[in-house]
Design a protein around this motif. Sequence first.
Motif, PDB file in Angstrom:
ATOM      1  N   ASP A   1      -5.403  -3.280  -7.967  1.00  0.00           N
ATOM      2  CA  ASP A   1      -5.925  -4.557  -7.465  1.00  0.00           C
ATOM      3  C   ASP A   1      -7.410  -4.349  -7.165  1.00  0.00           C
ATOM      4  O   ASP A   1      -7.988  -3.316  -7.525  1.00  0.00           O
ATOM      5  CB  ASP A   1      -5.105  -5.067  -6.269  1.00  0.00           C
TER       6      ASP A   1
ATOM      7  N   LEU B   1      -2.034   1.371  -9.069  1.00  0.00           N
ATOM      8  CA  LEU B   1      -0.952   0.694  -8.362  1.00  0.00           C
ATOM      9  C   LEU B   1      -0.715   1.340  -6.995  1.00  0.00           C
ATOM     10  O   LEU B   1      -0.490   0.658  -5.999  1.00  0.00           O
ATOM     11  CB  LEU B   1       0.317   0.822  -9.213  1.00  0.00           C
TER      12      LEU B   1
ATOM     13  N   SER C   1      -3.141   0.229  -4.348  1.00  0.00           N
ATOM     14  CA  SER C   1      -3.336  -1.219  -4.235  1.00  0.00           C
ATOM     15  C   SER C   1      -2.499  -1.804  -3.104  1.00  0.00           C
ATOM     16  O   SER C   1      -1.273  -1.756  -3.164  1.00  0.00           O
ATOM     17  CB  SER C   1      -2.936  -1.904  -5.546  1.00  0.00           C
TER      18      SER C   1
ATOM     19  N   THR D   1      -2.051  -4.919  -2.443  1.00  0.00           N
ATOM     20  CA  THR D   1      -1.351  -6.146  -2.837  1.00  0.00           C
ATOM     21  C   THR D   1      -0.349  -5.872  -3.950  1.00  0.00           C
ATOM     22  O   THR D   1      -0.545  -4.980  -4.774  1.00  0.00           O
ATOM     23  CB  THR D   1      -2.336  -7.223  -3.335  1.00  0.00           C
ATOM     24  N   GLN D   2       0.725  -6.649  -3.958  1.00  0.00           N
ATOM     25  CA  GLN D   2       1.752  -6.532  -4.999  1.00  0.00           C
ATOM     26  C   GLN D   2       2.094  -7.925  -5.502  1.00  0.00           C
ATOM     27  O   GLN D   2       2.295  -8.828  -4.705  1.00  0.00           O
ATOM     28  CB  GLN D   2       3.037  -5.936  -4.425  1.00  0.00           C
TER      29      GLN D   2
ATOM     30  N   ARG E   1       7.328   1.679  -7.320  1.00  0.00           N
ATOM     31  CA  ARG E   1       6.153   1.905  -6.486  1.00  0.00           C
ATOM     32  C   ARG E   1       6.463   2.963  -5.454  1.00  0.00           C
ATOM     33  O   ARG E   1       7.545   3.001  -4.893  1.00  0.00           O
ATOM     34  CB  ARG E   1       5.819   0.630  -5.712  1.00  0.00           C
TER      35      ARG E   1
ATOM     36  N   THR F   1       4.655   4.223  -1.893  1.00  0.00           N
ATOM     37  CA  THR F   1       3.571   3.798  -1.033  1.00  0.00           C
ATOM     38  C   THR F   1       2.988   4.996  -0.318  1.00  0.00           C
ATOM     39  O   THR F   1       3.671   5.966  -0.007  1.00  0.00           O
ATOM     40  CB  THR F   1       4.033   2.734  -0.040  1.00  0.00           C
TER      41      THR F   1
ATOM     42  N   THR G   1       1.193  -8.427   0.637  1.00  0.00           N
ATOM     43  CA  THR G   1       0.522  -7.195   1.065  1.00  0.00           C
ATOM     44  C   THR G   1       1.454  -6.530   2.072  1.00  0.00           C
ATOM     45  O   THR G   1       1.372  -6.793   3.264  1.00  0.00           O
ATOM     46  CB  THR G   1      -0.835  -7.537   1.716  1.00  0.00           C
TER      47      THR G   1
END
Lengths: 526, 259, 388
Positions: free
Chosen positions: B93, B217, B220, B222-223, C58, C60, C215
């Motif tokens: 992003d 990714l 970032s 935001t998703q 994903r 994190t 977010t």
Amino acid sequence: MDKQLILPYCDLYAACLRDESRTVGHADSVSFPRSEDEVRQILHALHEAGTPVTVQGARTGLAAAAVPRGGHVMTTGGMDRVTGLRQENGRFYLTVQPGVVLLNLRKMIAKREFDTAGWSEASLTALEAFRTAPAHFFPTDPTETTAAIGGMTACNASGARSFRYGPVRPHITALRCVLADGQTVALRRGQHFAQGLHFSLPTAEGGTVEGDLPSYTMPRTKNASGYYVAPDMDLLDLFIGSDGTLGVLTELELALSPLPRISWGATVFLPDEEAACRYAEAVRSQVKCAAAIEYFDPGALDILRQRKAQGDVFATLPDLTVAGDGAAVFTELHCDHRKEAMAALATLGTLAEQCGGCADRSWVARTETENETLRHFRHAVPESVNSLIDQRKQAYPTITKKGSDMSVPDGRLLEVTDMYRRTLAEEGFQYASWGHIGNNHIHVNILPRDMDEHARAKELFRRWAAVVTQMGGAVSAEHGVGKLKAPFLTIMYGEAHIRQMRQLKRLFDPKMQLGRGNLFAVEDEA
Amino acid sequence: MRTIVCVKQVPASNEVRLDEKTNTIIRDGGEAVINPFDSHALEAALALKEQLGGTVAVLSMGIPAAAEMLRQCLARGADEALLLTDRAFAGADTLATSYALFQGVEQLGDFDLLLCGKMAVDGDTAQIGPELATRLGIPHVSDVFSLECSGDSVTVQRELGGCVQTLRLPLPAVLTVTRELNVPRLPSIAGVLRSETVEIPCRSAAQIGADEAQCGLKGSPTQVVATFLPQRTREVVELTDTAALLPIIKGGAGLGTGD
Amino acid sequence: MALVIDTSLCVGCGACVGGCPNGALALENGVAAVDENVCVLCGVCVQNCPVGAIDIPRETNAPDTTAQHRDVWVFAQRSEGLAEVSLELTGLARRLADSKGQSVTALLGGGTEDEAAQLIAAGADRVILGTQPALAQMLEAPYTDWICRLAAEYKPEILLFGATPFGRSLAPCVAARLQTGLTADCSVLDIDGETGLLRQTRPAFGGNLMATIVTPHHRPQMATVRPGVMPLPAADAARQGQIVTDDAAVAPGLVELLQEVRDGGGSALQKAEVIVSVGRGIGQRKNMKLAEELAAKLGGVMGVSRPLVEMGWATQDRQIGQTGTAVAPRLLIACGISGAIQHLAGIAGAKTVVAVNTDPNAPIFGAADYKVVADAAETLRALIDALE
């Protein structure tokens, strides 16, 4: 017949009285046929009384061929369907009605999407193959993209890319045409030939049109002046470029060409017109993948520069530096391999330097955006000239620019441009020239400042027509003769040959109904 | 004068349609092109080079094929190019993109001016310029439509919806530019030939010392959780002739409906 | 990180292939395969896949501090008084805060008590009034410094800006400093009932597609919101709120404002009551004259869509749409405009929309009151004739 097909003229149809030549005619009745059968009914109904019939496509012509001088106006714009697709030996052939507009045709071919209602099984199968085949295109590219295919065929239209691909003629492989009495001829390339100058052509109704072709020899140059005739010719070619005088085209088959993988453009600047001509001749002989070679003279660049300074949409043109950019030549390169295109670009750079230009001061377009910028530039030239004339119209409402459309054979370019420059200077005209320098075909546009200059410009073009004819050139290279250039045709071929043309027309159109005033002056028809 | 221009490769077309049968989205982006706004940034840099001397470097983060876009920038007159390309950058992003570009700028060394297009036409966020400036800790102005540079400061104008500001910034600085600023030049034959032989340097995240956790990714915040085609909002009445249309436009224009 | 295709689920339908903006997907041996050199992990294929065979897993890295953050903040932009969008944002923030049981704070730099009262009447519980002189000018640096200091101190959960030119430039400075996500130009914002996250919906791919963005692990959740999209809240003079004056020093930054000239705020297009707009469907450049002629007859002006500006047929001050001018005429006649949503966003304020297009499925008809399936130039000619 259905009476509704022929409508009395009223002001609603005012658009049918004019074309892009900006001349206005008059008519008593109009029709908007939707099919060949309707065309046949209309012509049949008008035949007995011998009513003159002017056929129109999209009215984008510059020679007034579509402008009626009384009688009936038939607009074929409503016949705008693509009716089939054929595949043969790896090539594709599209069958279209005459009213299909070039812009739409291009879109359909590029997207490979057609309205297939009523298509035969064979056409649908060909479409399947077309969709998986490499991309194709229809090469003829007149500036006016709203031109109809029928009109383009009738005047054997060209465009910048005619340098590589020729005019419309070689891309037409079959046609159907309804004659003045309602009979139909169907021609496919390679099927009906003349024997020497004698021909005999069967009609679909069982009749025969038989007679002799005119005996003139056509110039060996880009040409849209009068009937295409040659001994033993394919009779299909007689109808292409016949300016709506032999019959009404109702169906055309177009040969599509494979789209080159690379299409690049390069504009170079040269000190003056002579240098530009030498550069263009060098490009013609040395750059094999050139698809178009186009010229913009110092006058055209000056007008553009002024318009750009005034702002508005011309402000987005790329910068034209003031010094040293006397004239410009644009070359379009079509090929399939990047290496070849790069080599061609290098050659253009070398040739530009040899002719007094500079490879660093040039414009190359390789992406769609860049190509669009160069298109914008090329189209801005005539547009800026037109807007200049529109300003002058305020003082002289009937003033128009006077544009020439003459071509000469290879080797005569320097000579003819020198003659243009000398005589234009003698007359003291303001002018701007541009066009198809690769074909030795430059449009000189005189911008008259008053009506006296307007009249003298016309006279100068008559003198040019004689000189160009002597050089073995053509008086109308691409716009067609129509009504406006009919006097030049007489200069080019002489009275005797014009008489032969008229005789030829009479074989197909005994009452001289169709396209009256096109090719030969109307007073001769009495 | 050393200018860095950040450029992005974008699809030429943003066309999207829905396949009614499968209810899936169909896109035909056409050829990949340089983001049009970035073209204006490059033009500004080249004009400054002509005026004040110096060099122009172009920087991009993208797929390996973006090297060709950088080559086109060289053809127009840029002196140097750098492509940041790595799977680690994918899915970035704006925060992650500005991080990667920030690392790329460090690779290119000292500079006076950093230019970006006002926004990318495929994202329309207009965030990269300001985020990059913030990361670099130097002043920035967005949406510049006029620019004069003296060598140690730059004076610019921008439109802020209702007013035009004239601003002066010391160098180094970041500017994002609008289309009104200039008309981008086309490459020259000599420029194209020169650019053809240049090797475009490509660097991975590791090669530029980027922390992979801040890239792509992974980096970032935001998703995207859903994409859908916009809904139609109005009830529409279909008209088939001009006569029916006339009273509507006359009424709308306050000319009276004439009946 | 990569695109993961579960080939045991993939049925080879090709939906992902046609939808990929970058041409990164293809069918190989009957199942989807990705070219990693081209894929940018945009995620369109994940949405498109009808059998859920594609995923972008994903991981994190963010230390999750989200629990410490609460409340909805708005940046209240001024421009000769309070900008309308500031009130729109406050009304929106009120709704978002209510659904989370939180409060609304508005940040007003260089403003007046009266303006603070307006924000409270629109839904704010607290207005922080920045009084430093540097906040009297619309410059990013002092505002970034001010907002970031307050955000670090109070830890808002959501921070909203108007998507004005200044807001679109300021918000990313703040986001980069706070190292959080920022979603631009949102047209819909709501709270996800399950996760409590702010769902931020915005146009993507030039507006032809809408994307909803969250977010999850960074705070504040930041978004800019398009002016004119959220309703203007009714002023409730009885509402109570707190006005906090903040006069702590802000770093002024290095950008020097030499001059600020008001230009009346709005082009001819913005002020026009009648607009005849044209797009690529007009066919020929010369046909644009017809639109000008009709506009003149109706006392209006001509506007254009983005492609015509890109083709050099018109200057940008004529452009209607998200990157051009947003318009609100009484009557808009859209001729040959297909209607990318980005353009539709710019005409949302028009009262009556007449759309003319040859394609009966053109998206413009979804935003029109009257639909005419016809050639743009011909229709223009007919209308001009009829008005004569």
